[in-house]
Motif scaffolding. Sequence first.
Motif, short mmCIF file in Angstrom:
data_model
loop_
_atom_site.label_atom_id
_atom_site.label_comp_id
_atom_site.label_asym_id
_atom_site.label_seq_id
_atom_site.Cartn_x
_atom_site.Cartn_y
_atom_site.Cartn_z
N LEU A 107 -14.84 -30.08 -15.00
CA LEU A 107 -14.39 -29.01 -15.90
C LEU A 107 -15.17 -29.05 -17.21
O LEU A 107 -15.59 -28.01 -17.73
CB LEU A 107 -12.88 -29.16 -16.17
CG LEU A 107 -11.96 -28.81 -15.00
CD1 LEU A 107 -10.51 -29.17 -15.35
CD2 LEU A 107 -12.06 -27.33 -14.64
N ILE A 108 -15.37 -30.26 -17.74
CA ILE A 108 -16.14 -30.41 -18.97
C ILE A 108 -17.59 -29.99 -18.75
O ILE A 108 -18.19 -29.29 -19.58
CB ILE A 108 -16.07 -31.86 -19.48
CG1 ILE A 108 -14.64 -32.20 -19.91
CG2 ILE A 108 -17.03 -32.08 -20.66
CD1 ILE A 108 -14.41 -33.66 -20.25
N TRP B 208 -18.78 -27.91 -16.54
CA TRP B 208 -18.83 -26.45 -16.39
C TRP B 208 -18.79 -25.77 -17.76
O TRP B 208 -19.61 -24.88 -18.05
CB TRP B 208 -17.68 -25.99 -15.51
CG TRP B 208 -17.32 -24.54 -15.65
CD1 TRP B 208 -18.18 -23.47 -15.58
CD2 TRP B 208 -16.03 -24.01 -15.89
NE1 TRP B 208 -17.48 -22.29 -15.76
CE2 TRP B 208 -16.16 -22.60 -15.95
CE3 TRP B 208 -14.76 -24.57 -16.04
CZ2 TRP B 208 -15.06 -21.77 -16.17
CZ3 TRP B 208 -13.68 -23.73 -16.24
CH2 TRP B 208 -13.84 -22.34 -16.31
N LYS B 209 -17.87 -26.16 -18.60
CA LYS B 209 -17.74 -25.54 -19.93
C LYS B 209 -18.94 -25.87 -20.82
O LYS B 209 -19.25 -25.12 -21.76
CB LYS B 209 -16.45 -26.00 -20.60
CG LYS B 209 -15.19 -25.28 -20.09
CD LYS B 209 -15.31 -23.78 -20.32
CE LYS B 209 -14.06 -23.03 -19.90
NZ LYS B 209 -14.21 -21.57 -20.12
N ALA B 210 -19.62 -26.98 -20.53
CA ALA B 210 -20.81 -27.35 -21.31
C ALA B 210 -22.06 -26.65 -20.79
O ALA B 210 -23.14 -26.80 -21.37
CB ALA B 210 -21.00 -28.87 -21.26
N GLY B 211 -21.93 -25.90 -19.68
CA GLY B 211 -23.07 -25.19 -19.13
C GLY B 211 -23.95 -26.05 -18.26
O GLY B 211 -25.13 -25.73 -18.05
N ARG C 120 -20.27 -20.38 -17.96
CA ARG C 120 -19.11 -20.97 -18.63
C ARG C 120 -18.07 -19.95 -19.05
O ARG C 120 -16.91 -20.31 -19.30
CB ARG C 120 -19.59 -21.76 -19.85
CG ARG C 120 -20.14 -20.90 -20.97
CD ARG C 120 -20.65 -21.73 -22.13
NE ARG C 120 -21.94 -22.32 -21.84
CZ ARG C 120 -22.58 -23.14 -22.67
NH1 ARG C 120 -22.04 -23.48 -23.82
NH2 ARG C 120 -23.76 -23.61 -22.34
N ASP C 121 -18.45 -18.66 -19.15
CA ASP C 121 -17.50 -17.65 -19.59
C ASP C 121 -16.71 -17.03 -18.45
O ASP C 121 -15.87 -16.16 -18.68
CB ASP C 121 -18.23 -16.54 -20.37
CG ASP C 121 -19.33 -15.88 -19.55
OD1 ASP C 121 -19.78 -16.49 -18.56
OD2 ASP C 121 -19.72 -14.75 -19.89
N HIS C 122 -16.95 -17.48 -17.22
CA HIS C 122 -16.16 -16.99 -16.09
C HIS C 122 -14.84 -17.75 -16.01
O HIS C 122 -14.73 -18.90 -16.45
CB HIS C 122 -16.93 -17.15 -14.79
CG HIS C 122 -17.98 -16.12 -14.58
ND1 HIS C 122 -18.58 -15.89 -13.37
CD2 HIS C 122 -18.53 -15.22 -15.44
CE1 HIS C 122 -19.47 -14.91 -13.48
NE2 HIS C 122 -19.46 -14.50 -14.74
N ILE D 49 -11.68 -19.83 -14.35
CA ILE D 49 -11.68 -20.98 -13.46
C ILE D 49 -11.46 -20.56 -12.01
O ILE D 49 -12.08 -21.12 -11.09
CB ILE D 49 -10.60 -22.01 -13.90
CG1 ILE D 49 -10.61 -23.24 -12.98
CG2 ILE D 49 -9.22 -21.37 -13.91
CD1 ILE D 49 -11.88 -24.01 -13.00
N ASN E 126 -28.55 -19.83 -16.56
CA ASN E 126 -27.71 -20.95 -16.98
C ASN E 126 -28.41 -21.79 -18.03
O ASN E 126 -29.48 -21.45 -18.53
CB ASN E 126 -27.27 -21.79 -15.76
CG ASN E 126 -28.41 -22.61 -15.19
OD1 ASN E 126 -29.57 -22.46 -15.60
ND2 ASN E 126 -28.09 -23.48 -14.25
#
Length: 305
Positions: free
Chosen positions: A249-250, A252-255, A261-263, A265, A294
């Motif tokens: 999760l981290i 993903w949010k970190a790219g 990351r803006d999609h 979950i 990305n």
Amino acid sequence: MQFLIMPSLGYLVLKTIRFDDSMGLVLIIVVSSPGGSFSNWWCSIFNADLALSVAMTSISSALAIIFLPMNLILYSYLVYGKEGEESILHEIRWSSLFTSLVVVTGGIILGFIAGYKYDNKTFRLWANNIGSTSGLCLIILSILMSCLAGDDGSGEGEASRPWEQNWEFYVGVAFPCICGLLITNVTAIILGVKRTETVTLAIESSYQNVGIATSMSISMFSGQEKAMALCVPLYYGIVEAVILTLYCLIAWKAGWTRAPRDHGICKVITTSYEIENNNSNGKDDALEAIEFINSDNQKIWISKV
């Protein structure tokens, strides 16, 4: 990583914290095991480098036939000394160990053959569901065996329950997984590895095939010893599931993954994000896709399904 760093971390734990002999032996098996097939599932769900994940799992499973017994003998002797040579090593049922390794490796080979021969979506869906169900059944079996194996009605089996262990057990078993994850990330960043590949390397390095340790615990021990031994792969499996979920999760949010990351979950875990094939002349006219870039400046196509 899995056959060098992880066993070393397990050895460090056993030299620092006093474990029951059966637990200590099984911990060495856990940290010396190859990557589990569920690591491919993590990479698929969170859109890391799935091809790299499958390749690493296959190679580590094949190498485990040599390195797992070697590490088991080496670290059992280093931890328990001559006592281990006389008693602990004699507890190991090598036939069961090699049978487990052959089953794991054989399953991967048969999977490749079946995937090549039956190259269709329905077969792959059924195969994935069967594999996931089998993994879940193994977890349930571990829980039941750990809770019931040491129960002889005398009340002495309480210490064998997973939730009845002392804090050293929880810290010691979790340490290799967490530390291995951190070491892999730091090393990959220093070496300049792409972020999507870094995520895959981290997952593959810290996710161990606890099924091997589970089957060995059941075959090598009996009674309360079996229940105590089963606590190790059961708890390690819980730790790696929780830690890797948070890590993915981290990431993903970190790219760091192929998922923007803006999609949301739900969209991320249900959508397959594929990197554009540079050798293709363009998109298939029959396939509608949306293009993204990305964090690694890779062009990504997201299929509309």
